[in-house]
Write an enzyme that holds these catalytic residues in place. Structure first.
Site, short mmCIF file in Angstrom:
data_model
loop_
_atom_site.label_atom_id
_atom_site.label_comp_id
_atom_site.label_asym_id
_atom_site.label_seq_id
_atom_site.Cartn_x
_atom_site.Cartn_y
_atom_site.Cartn_z
N ASP A 16 0.88 -1.16 0.00
CA ASP A 16 0.00 0.00 0.00
C ASP A 16 0.92 1.22 0.00
O ASP A 16 2.09 1.12 0.35
CB ASP A 16 -0.88 -0.03 1.26
N ASP A 18 -0.08 5.08 0.95
CA ASP A 18 -0.28 6.03 2.04
C ASP A 18 -0.35 5.34 3.39
O ASP A 18 -1.18 4.46 3.61
CB ASP A 18 -1.57 6.83 1.81
N ASP A 172 -1.35 -0.84 6.16
CA ASP A 172 -1.52 -0.15 7.45
C ASP A 172 -2.96 -0.07 7.90
O ASP A 172 -3.23 0.40 9.01
CB ASP A 172 -0.92 1.26 7.39
#
Length: 196
Positions: A16, A18, A172
């Site tokens: 991922d 961001d 995250d």
């Protein structure tokens, strides 16, 4: 922070962007706050993190519904992106994830799988001098169903020509971990800024 990897003979890494590669979530939150304030809309920080990984347009639609507003989705999304771009000089990478990118580069195929636009992802990666490290970028607009649906991760695996079960995902958000699991992929949870 150390980021241990699960056991396995992984043939590709999917990251991922961001909050995983780019420590961008605090900057994205500032961009959201400033863009939404122009419409007298609020986005609590806890909700911002809970909604991590969702497409920008979906967030604006939900905020309109929750707060009885009629913000124009494209206008607010564009404004938020413009503010984020202005904040990019403050961007840094998540150090432990950066080490895994450098370790994998040239050894394994690696991809970015993001709910953000290609414009936003490439700007972040270019700022961090990482854009050339990735073989594939899968961004919002490249798939129909956002995380937690596995579609984006499955597309990345297909583009890399690696079976899903041989991919390791770095994420995250809860939505991202759920999407990786649904794709049949192992995942590494990257702690959010407040947990590091």
């Amino acid at each position: 922070m150390t980021l241990p990897l699960p056991p396995g003979d992984f043939q590709a890494y999917l990251f991922d962007c961001d909050g995983t590669i780019a420590d961008s979530m605090p900057l994205h939150y500032v961009a959201w706050e400033r863009a939404l304030a122009e419409w007298e809309c609020t986005l609590p920080e806890d909700l911002f993190y809970a909604w991590g990984g969702r497409p920008v347009a979906d967030i604006i639609v939900d905020l309109n519904e929750q707060q009885g507003l009629t913000m124009p989705v494209e206008v607010v999304a564009r404004r938020r992106e413009d503010i984020y771009q202005q904040l990019l000089p403050q961007l840094s990478a998540v150090p432990d994830v950066l080490r895994h990118i450098h370790d994998a580069h040239g050894r394994l195929p690696i991809a970015v799988v993001s709910g953000s636009t290609r414009e936003s992802v490439t700007a972040s990666l270019r700022t961090l001098d990482l854009l050339e490290k990735f073989d594939v970028l899968v961004c919002a607009g490249d798939y129909a169903r956002a995380k937690p649906d596995p579609e984006a991760f499955l597309l990345a695996a297909k583009l890399l020509d690696v079976p899903p079960q041989s991919c390791l995902v770095f994420e995250d958000t809860d939505f991202g971990i759920q999407a990786a699991t649904a794709a049949g992929m192992a995942a590494v949870r990257v702690p959010q800024p407040r947990q590091r």
